[in-house]
Design a protein around this motif. Sequence first.
Motif, PDB file in Angstrom:
ATOM      1  N   ALA A 217      28.261  82.973 106.996  1.00  0.00           N
ATOM      2  CA  ALA A 217      28.598  84.400 107.033  1.00  0.00           C
ATOM      3  C   ALA A 217      28.064  85.173 105.839  1.00  0.00           C
ATOM      4  N   ILE A 218      27.750  84.484 104.737  1.00  0.00           N
ATOM      5  CA  ILE A 218      27.348  85.189 103.525  1.00  0.00           C
ATOM      6  C   ILE A 218      25.849  85.039 103.287  1.00  0.00           C
ATOM      7  N   ASP A 219      25.306  85.986 102.524  1.00  0.00           N
ATOM      8  CA  ASP A 219      23.885  85.950 102.178  1.00  0.00           C
ATOM      9  C   ASP A 219      23.642  85.480 100.754  1.00  0.00           C
ATOM     10  N   GLY A 220      24.626  85.707  99.910  1.00  0.00           N
ATOM     11  CA  GLY A 220      24.529  85.289  98.524  1.00  0.00           C
ATOM     12  C   GLY A 220      25.912  85.283  97.923  1.00  0.00           C
ATOM     13  N   ILE A 221      25.974  84.987  96.631  1.00  0.00           N
ATOM     14  CA  ILE A 221      27.259  84.994  95.940  1.00  0.00           C
ATOM     15  C   ILE A 221      27.061  85.550  94.546  1.00  0.00           C
ATOM     16  N   GLY A 222      28.022  86.359  94.110  1.00  0.00           N
ATOM     17  CA  GLY A 222      28.066  86.793  92.723  1.00  0.00           C
ATOM     18  C   GLY A 222      28.998  85.875  91.961  1.00  0.00           C
ATOM     19  N   MET A 223      28.575  85.440  90.776  1.00  0.00           N
ATOM     20  CA  MET A 223      29.391  84.510  89.988  1.00  0.00           C
ATOM     21  C   MET A 223      29.544  85.002  88.568  1.00  0.00           C
ATOM     22  N   GLU A 224      30.794  85.184  88.168  1.00  0.00           N
ATOM     23  CA  GLU A 224      31.101  85.559  86.794  1.00  0.00           C
ATOM     24  C   GLU A 224      31.329  84.318  85.936  1.00  0.00           C
ATOM     25  N   SER A 259      24.328  85.999  89.034  1.00  0.00           N
ATOM     26  CA  SER A 259      25.177  85.457  87.988  1.00  0.00           C
ATOM     27  C   SER A 259      25.364  86.486  86.892  1.00  0.00           C
ATOM     28  N   VAL A 260      26.619  86.650  86.431  1.00  0.00           N
ATOM     29  CA  VAL A 260      26.903  87.600  85.354  1.00  0.00           C
ATOM     30  C   VAL A 260      27.759  86.911  84.304  1.00  0.00           C
ATOM     31  N   ASP A 261      27.291  86.993  83.063  1.00  0.00           N
ATOM     32  CA  ASP A 261      28.036  86.462  81.934  1.00  0.00           C
ATOM     33  C   ASP A 261      28.289  87.584  80.944  1.00  0.00           C
ATOM     34  N   TYR A 262      29.367  87.428  80.187  1.00  0.00           N
ATOM     35  CA  TYR A 262      29.775  88.474  79.261  1.00  0.00           C
ATOM     36  C   TYR A 262      29.547  87.993  77.829  1.00  0.00           C
ATOM     37  N   ALA A 263      28.479  88.494  77.235  1.00  0.00           N
ATOM     38  CA  ALA A 263      28.109  88.085  75.882  1.00  0.00           C
ATOM     39  C   ALA A 263      27.348  89.221  75.218  1.00  0.00           C
ATOM     40  N   THR A 284      22.406  88.495  84.831  1.00  0.00           N
ATOM     41  CA  THR A 284      22.542  89.598  83.888  1.00  0.00           C
ATOM     42  C   THR A 284      23.605  89.220  82.872  1.00  0.00           C
ATOM     43  N   VAL A 285      23.366  89.577  81.620  1.00  0.00           N
ATOM     44  CA  VAL A 285      24.327  89.337  80.543  1.00  0.00           C
ATOM     45  C   VAL A 285      24.768  90.710  80.055  1.00  0.00           C
ATOM     46  N   THR A 286      26.048  91.010  80.213  1.00  0.00           N
ATOM     47  CA  THR A 286      26.496  92.377  80.011  1.00  0.00           C
ATOM     48  C   THR A 286      27.873  92.397  79.353  1.00  0.00           C
ATOM     49  N   VAL A 287      28.524  93.564  79.390  1.00  0.00           N
ATOM     50  CA  VAL A 287      29.841  93.731  78.777  1.00  0.00           C
ATOM     51  C   VAL A 287      30.901  93.807  79.866  1.00  0.00           C
TER      52      VAL A 287
END
Length: 300
Positions: A217-224, A259-263, A284-287
């Motif tokens: 059912a899904i096309d991709g996944i976002g991962m924190e 993928s998103v990481d907070y750094a 992406t590496v963000t706040v």
Amino acid sequence: MRGAVAVLAAVLTVAACTAAPRPPAPHPSVGPSWAYQLQDYRDGRLDQLAAGPYRTVVIDLARDAHADWFTAGEVARVRATGKRVLAYFEVGSIEDFRPEYPLLRRDAPDLIANEWAEWPGEFFVRYYDERWWRLVVQPRVDQALRADFDGVYLDTPLAYENIRLAAAQGRDRTALAREMAALIARISAYGKARRPGFLIVPQNSPELRHQPGYTAAIDGIGMEELFFRATDRRCADDWCAENLAETRALRDAGKFVLSVDYATRPADVRAACKHYAAEGFTGTVTVLDLDRPAPPCPRV
């Protein structure tokens, strides 16, 4: 000489077979970098995101997180730059500033369950109830379709783990996981029936791939926080390794990974970017406030 050539050829063959495999490339449909911004759009517009060096952009369904929806014209101007634009909203919780919250408090207060301690003012909901679909989820998908988003980015599938069992009307975690997967599959069927190719991207809870029909059912996944937790804390808990293993399985099944990481420390940003390159994730590496687009990862 002929014997030496044969030996050399054999050595080269063995070396080729034992060389480290080439890292997977990011999924071509989403590119090597993405932007994730949910508030404080410059001048209330998407121009900064449209001009940025990203292939994929995730923004809130509404510019003010309330009811000032982004229009089809605004989304089209971003898409005209070659980007895919996904509309963010929650499927397992509701914040008290969202436009549907007063409606639920008035007409279906029993849908609202326990408050999320980490995010005061956000409440998990009985997402398996048909009224949640009718009053909140379907209207949000309809709005994303009207505004010509390329798809939806669905936060808080983790509600199945965080709603209090006392509020779950006799359901255990297994049943709650099955019903969350069913809700996301329903969103997928609904959106794709109205626009073929409409993208379905849940955030987190990659273990839902074990539920029947979910992966299809899904096309991709976002991962924190696969590699760095908010903020600048290396993700070293057992659940970090479990999430990474489940995410790799989805990648290997052909799903793209945002993928998103907070750094903020340069060394941590570089480390996260190296992980993305090694895994074939779009990163992406963000706040944590998600109030600005982050620079894309440097080439590594």
